[in-house]
Every structure is written in structure tokens, then in C-alpha cells.
Design a protein around this motif. Structure first.
Motif, PDB file in Angstrom:
ATOM      1  N   MET A   1       9.948 -17.723 -12.855  1.00  0.00           N
ATOM      2  CA  MET A   1      10.827 -18.856 -13.206  1.00  0.00           C
ATOM      3  C   MET A   1      10.126 -19.775 -14.201  1.00  0.00           C
ATOM      4  SD  MET A   1      12.700 -21.648 -10.720  1.00  0.00           S
ATOM      5  CE  MET A   1      11.205 -22.541 -10.313  1.00  0.00           C
ATOM      6  N   LYS A   2      10.868 -20.183 -15.229  1.00  0.00           N
ATOM      7  CA  LYS A   2      10.336 -21.110 -16.229  1.00  0.00           C
ATOM      8  C   LYS A   2      11.081 -22.433 -16.149  1.00  0.00           C
ATOM      9  CE  LYS A   2       8.608 -17.691 -19.488  1.00  0.00           C
ATOM     10  NZ  LYS A   2       8.558 -17.237 -20.895  1.00  0.00           N
ATOM     11  N   ILE A   3      10.353 -23.516 -16.492  1.00  0.00           N
ATOM     12  CA  ILE A   3      10.926 -24.859 -16.362  1.00  0.00           C
ATOM     13  C   ILE A   3      10.656 -25.653 -17.636  1.00  0.00           C
ATOM     14  CG2 ILE A   3      10.869 -27.025 -15.077  1.00  0.00           C
ATOM     15  CD1 ILE A   3       9.943 -25.473 -12.645  1.00  0.00           C
ATOM     16  N   ALA A  21      15.096 -21.615 -15.132  1.00  0.00           N
ATOM     17  CA  ALA A  21      15.787 -20.380 -15.533  1.00  0.00           C
ATOM     18  C   ALA A  21      15.193 -19.179 -14.802  1.00  0.00           C
ATOM     19  CB  ALA A  21      15.692 -20.176 -17.030  1.00  0.00           C
ATOM     20  N   THR A  22      16.060 -18.291 -14.324  1.00  0.00           N
ATOM     21  CA  THR A  22      15.628 -17.007 -13.768  1.00  0.00           C
ATOM     22  C   THR A  22      16.407 -15.888 -14.448  1.00  0.00           C
ATOM     23  OG1 THR A  22      17.276 -17.145 -11.973  1.00  0.00           O
ATOM     24  CG2 THR A  22      15.052 -17.966 -11.497  1.00  0.00           C
ATOM     25  N   PHE A  23      15.744 -14.744 -14.598  1.00  0.00           N
ATOM     26  CA  PHE A  23      16.339 -13.569 -15.241  1.00  0.00           C
ATOM     27  C   PHE A  23      16.177 -12.393 -14.273  1.00  0.00           C
ATOM     28  CE2 PHE A  23      14.829 -16.550 -18.336  1.00  0.00           C
ATOM     29  CZ  PHE A  23      15.826 -16.602 -19.292  1.00  0.00           C
ATOM     30  N   THR A  24      17.245 -11.988 -13.638  1.00  0.00           N
ATOM     31  CA  THR A  24      17.177 -10.964 -12.605  1.00  0.00           C
ATOM     32  C   THR A  24      18.018  -9.749 -12.987  1.00  0.00           C
ATOM     33  OG1 THR A  24      18.998 -12.056 -11.424  1.00  0.00           O
ATOM     34  CG2 THR A  24      16.749 -12.629 -10.759  1.00  0.00           C
ATOM     35  N   ALA A  84      18.449 -23.010 -24.503  1.00  0.00           N
ATOM     36  CA  ALA A  84      18.227 -21.988 -25.537  1.00  0.00           C
ATOM     37  C   ALA A  84      16.768 -21.532 -25.569  1.00  0.00           C
ATOM     38  CB  ALA A  84      18.645 -22.532 -26.898  1.00  0.00           C
ATOM     39  N   LEU A  85      15.841 -22.462 -25.409  1.00  0.00           N
ATOM     40  CA  LEU A  85      14.417 -22.097 -25.417  1.00  0.00           C
ATOM     41  C   LEU A  85      14.067 -21.211 -24.225  1.00  0.00           C
ATOM     42  CD1 LEU A  85      12.840 -25.517 -26.475  1.00  0.00           C
ATOM     43  CD2 LEU A  85      12.751 -23.385 -27.780  1.00  0.00           C
ATOM     44  N   LEU A  86      14.616 -21.526 -23.065  1.00  0.00           N
ATOM     45  CA  LEU A  86      14.339 -20.714 -21.882  1.00  0.00           C
ATOM     46  C   LEU A  86      14.855 -19.288 -22.063  1.00  0.00           C
ATOM     47  CD1 LEU A  86      15.195 -23.311 -19.084  1.00  0.00           C
ATOM     48  CD2 LEU A  86      12.931 -22.383 -19.601  1.00  0.00           C
ATOM     49  N   ASP A  91      10.712 -13.636 -22.118  1.00  0.00           N
ATOM     50  CA  ASP A  91       9.739 -12.567 -21.877  1.00  0.00           C
ATOM     51  C   ASP A  91       8.390 -12.856 -22.533  1.00  0.00           C
ATOM     52  OD1 ASP A  91      10.600 -12.389 -24.461  1.00  0.00           O
ATOM     53  OD2 ASP A  91      10.864 -10.199 -24.473  1.00  0.00           O
ATOM     54  N   THR A  92       8.128 -14.094 -22.908  1.00  0.00           N
ATOM     55  CA  THR A  92       6.847 -14.467 -23.515  1.00  0.00           C
ATOM     56  C   THR A  92       6.119 -15.456 -22.616  1.00  0.00           C
ATOM     57  OG1 THR A  92       7.870 -16.265 -24.773  1.00  0.00           O
ATOM     58  CG2 THR A  92       7.707 -14.133 -25.863  1.00  0.00           C
TER      59      THR A  92
END
Length: 502
Positions: A1-3, A21-24, A84-86, A91-92
């Protein structure tokens, strides 16, 4: 998770918001949760368009954006860039650190301003202190006016991505901007003012007593009422008060800019005191603030640290005039609604103009008054004694005479205001004389035995209330400051009493 850190406005105060943000794995989808408004929900389409038009691939994953804390309503298009940044950097390995990010996205990825970004950052700066913000380049000069924050600016989404990927972020840093107005140093503190007099007191002929009262009102931030025949110069004098008001702190100028932004007015930071003049047909909600669910700012809050002018005072509804008693006495007002309770500061100079009777000719020596006694009584009765008790200066103006001449300019009056202002600040006051608290009156408004006897006699003869006595003391203190007198003298008491309503 990114914040990424951002914020939302609740009335006039900023509340910090973590954009998570989460990407599952799962069917590709894009959802925003956390009590996001329709403006934030629409950001999904803006973000998709901005990413795709700048050759970014939209992740084929189940994307969930959460605005935390989730139990507070969020509003504003300034979350676009954070979201948009998240998505773009999902993946970086990028550290967003403690940067607060604010910007609306155009469909091509260009960053845009909105009316809430400046108030948000200003409120955050007051609440948190030192912080770093990333904003659109188009508003860098406005944001860089705020002291004690590090401002970084970019033009578009690509530059924002490069900013967080870069190790040399200082090349995006914006230098602190200076206020575009004159400064004065008093007791080690800097104050700002404007030397331009677009409306000048040299245009006002005669009316020496009224101009003297205006000088006292401006010097001490005292509430004032002018009464006189139509055309004698009541409104003319009040409109010129704005140009001789005392200097302001940087916090007061920024507060004015914040209120301007919320009121969809472009702030100018020119050091000029705010001047609000609502019409007498204005609704109660527009004066005090309203809204069915969330409280909205009204004229008295927009007038904070400035001037609120009521022209044709008796024509305002009695409910509005009586409701003015609390903000005039306590210098604040609480607006309560279903989902919010908001305190507004109301340290404004309340200036009013009124005719002596419905037709306006009661005090005229050349025109006949057409009003009967009952009409005059009803007209005067609109101003209750408790309301009048909160006014410092009552001025009855004479009719205009063709032989009258101008005797003083705004530049000369402002020089006297500055001298009185210096005296008050060096004395250690946090507020000008007109807004002193009761405990400060006993500290700064000391009387000798002669002055006390005069005031006691006036209290008996004029039936002065405790509030009226305090008003006399504060006006006398301002008159003494204008005369560069350390102590209040009997002539200062006499002049202050001459401006009481009888």
C-alpha cells in the motif's frame, strides 16, 4: 500500500487526509472510497485520461483508492494529482515522504488550481507549522506568500512524476515571495500597509467632527454610527475609512486572502483592509452564515480584521440588528448546523450610516420634514438600547455648506493613525483599543482621581451601563494615543463622552 498526504476543508479548517492505494488481483476496476464527493468520484475519468494521453499504461488490476480518515466527508478536485501519482507509480519504489500534494488535473495532464488549495495550505501551515507542499506552477507565487513552508511546483503530471523520481528536488523549489506592499517595524515585529489612497479625505469638505470621529474609529478599531441628512457625506466618509486603517500582520493579510479564495475572489496581498457592504435586503443567512447541513461563511466572518458597513441602518431587519449583538460583544460567532459547528472570529470595525427620520429631513434647516411623530418614533425604535450599547462612537453630521473646505487628507490622517498604532503595539496590546477585553481595560485604561470623578458623574447623569463605561474608557484611550499622551486626561474623557448616544 502506498500513501500520499493531502487535506480537505471542513468550513475554514483543514483536516489532513491520507490518500491510500492498493492494487490487487481480480477483474480490472477503479474505485474511490472514504466518503468522497461527486467531484472526487469524477476524478477517475480525469486521471484515466491524463495517464493515457501521456503514454502511461493503466494497470489491469483492481484499484482501490481510500481517503482516510473514512468517517469525514471529503470534497474538492485537488485530490486528482495524488490519485494519479499513486496509479502511475504503483510498481516503482518511490518515497512520497511527508509532501502534501494538491492539484486538479486537466484531461491532457496539465495541473490546475482551484479555490480551495490556498485556504487548505494556509490552514495546514497554521496547524502543523513547517510543511512541504507540491502545487501547480500557475499558483506558486500565491502559495509562496505563506511563511514557514517549503513550496515545490510543477507544470504537469509528467513533471510531478519526475519530481518524485528525482533526488534533486531543490530545482523545483520556489523562493519565498515578498508581500507587494509597504512595511513598518514596530517593537521588533513587521506590519504591512498600503500607501495608495484611491478615495481621499481631502474630497470631504467641512464635517470636522465627523472626520475626527473617523480618525478615532480607525486608530482604535471602534464601532461607529453616522447620522445625518441625505447627501451630507456619511457614506463618503465611511468608504474612505478603508484607506486609513492600521497596518496588518502577515497572518491577517493571509487570512483575508484565504477568505477571498473561499469567496471565489482572486487574492491580491496588497495590504488593504477588507471592506464589506451588504445591502439592507440581504438575508440573515448571508450576513451570519448559513447552509442546511454544513455551515457556510457569511458577511461578518468575511469582514474579520476589516470593515463591515451597514448603509441605511434602520432599514435592516430587526432580527439581523439584534443578532449583531453577540459578534460585536464577543468578537466571535458560533454557527451550528446538523453536521458541523464552526466558530468565526468577528474582529471588524462596524460602521453604519442612517438618516434621522424616514424622509431624512428632520435635522435639515432648509427642508421640511414630512414625517409625523409616530413614524419617527418607529424609525428610531428599530435600534434597541442593547444594540446601541455596542457602538463606541455616535456622530450627528451637519448639512453641507458651499463655504465648507477640505482641511485634511488621507495621507495626513494615516500618519496620525500610524503614530497611535505604534503606541498601542509598544504598550504590549494584542488587540487595538476598540477590541480590548475587560481584563485589559483595567490594565491599559487607568484613570486618575479627577478623571474618575468625571466618569462617575457622567455615569449618573447619562445613566451609562457598565458596557457604555468601558466604551468611553476605550475611546478615551485611543484619543490619548492620538495625542501621544501616556495617561488618559480629563479632556480625553470629555471628548469620548461627547460621542456617546444621548
Amino acid at each position: 500500500m502506498k500513501i500520499i498526504k493531502s487535506a480537505t476543508l471542513e468550513s475554514l479548517d483543514a483536516i489532513c487526509v491520507d490518500v491510500e492505494a492498493t492494487f490487487t488481483k481480480g477483474l480490472p476496476s477503479f474505485s474511490i472510497v472514504g466518503l468522497a464527493s461527486s467531484a472526487i468520484q469524477e476524478s477517475k475519468d480525469r486521471v484515466k485520461s491524463a495517464l493515457l494521453t501521456n503514454d502511461f499504461k493503466f494497470p489491469p488490476k483492481k484499484i482501490t483508492i481510500n481517503l482516510s480518515p473514512s468517517d469525514i466527508n471529503k470534497n474538492g478536485t485537488h485530490f486528482d494529482l495524488s490519485i494519479a501519482l499513486l496509479v502511475a507509480l504503483y510498481d516503482t519504489k518511490v518515497k512520497f515522504d511527508d509532501f502534501y500534494v494538491f492539484a486538479e488535473l486537466a484531461l491532457d495532464g496539465t495541473l490546475k488550481d482551484n479555490s480551495s488549495i490556498f485556504p487548505l495550505i494556509l490552514s495546514l501551515a497554521k496547524k502543523i507549522g513547517k510543511l512541504s507542499v507540491l502545487v501547480p506552477k500557475s499558483i506558486e507565487d500565491k502559495i509562496a506568500m505563506i511563511p514557514n513552508i517549503d513550496v515545490y511546483s510543477v507544470k504537469n503530471l509528467n513533471e510531478a512524476i519526475m519530481f518524485f523520481n528525482s533526488k534533486e528536488k531543490d530545482k523545483y523549489k520556489v523562493a519565498q515571495y515578498k508581500m507587494p506592499c509597504d512595511t513598518i517595524l514596530v517593537d521588533g515585529k513587521q506590519f504591512y500597509y498600503n500607501k495608495k489612497y484611491e478615495l481621499d479625505f481631502k474630497d470631504v469638505k467641512g464635517q470636522k467632527v465627523a472626520k475626527r470621529a473617523a480618525l478615532i474609529a480607525a486608530s482604535g478599531n471602534h464601532n461607529i454610527i453616522f447620522e445625518g441628512s441625505p447627501g451630507c457625506g456619511k457614506s463618503m466618509i465611511i468608504k474612505r475609512l478603508q484607506y486609513i486603517m492600521p497596518p496588518q500582520t502577515v497572518e491577517q493579510i493571509l487570512e483575508k486572502a484565504k477568505l477571498d479564495s473561499l469567496n471565489l475572489i482572486e487574492p491580491n496581498f496588497d495590504g488593504r483592509t477588507v471592506f464589506r457592504s451588504p445591502h439592507h435586503t440581504s438575508t440573515r443567512a448571508s450576513i451570519f452564515g448559513g447552509g442546511t447541513i454544513n455551515s457556510k461563511i457569511g458577511e461578518i466572518a468575511l469582514s474579520n480584521n476589516g470593515i463591515l458597513f451597514f448603509d441605511e441602518l434602520p432599514h435592516f431587519p430587526k432580527a439581523i440588528l439584534e443578532s449583531m449583538r453577540e459578534p460585536l460583544e464577543d468578537n466571535k460567532i458560533l454557527i451550528s448546523r446538523v453536521n458541523s459547528k464552526t466558530n468565526y472570529e468577528t474582529k471588524f470595525l462596524f460602521a453604519c450610516a442612517m438618516n434621522p427620520c424616514p424622509c431624512g429631513n428632520l435635522l435639515s434647516s432648509t427642508k421640511e420634514c414630512r414625517c409625523n411623530d409616530l413614524e419617527i418614533t418607529r424609525y428610531k425604535a428599530k435600534l434597541s438600547d442593547p444594540f446601541c450599547d455596542r457602538i463606541d462612537l455616535f456622530v450627528t453630521m451637519n448639512e453641507v455648506n458651499y463655504e465648507d473646505k477640505a482641511d485634511i487628507s488621507s495621507k495626513e490622517m494615516y500618519k496620525m493613525v500610524l503614530n497611535a498604532f505604534r503606541v498601542q503595539i509598544k504598550r504590549g496590546q494584542s488587540d487595538l483599543n476598540g477590541k480590548l477585553k475587560d481584563e485589559d481595560i483595567s490594565k491599559y485604561c487607568l484613570l486618575d482621581s479627577t478623571c474618575e470623578n468625571i466618569l462617575n458623574l457622567a455615569t449618573t447623569n447619562y445613566s451609562l451601563s457598565f458596557r457604555s463605561i468601558n466604551k468611553v474608557l476605550k475611546v478615551a484611550r485611543t484619543i490619548a494615543d492620538l495625542e501621544a499622551s501616556e495617561n488618559i486626561k480629563k479632556e480625553h474623557i470629555f471628548e469620548a463622552l461627547s460621542f456617546r448616544k444621548r
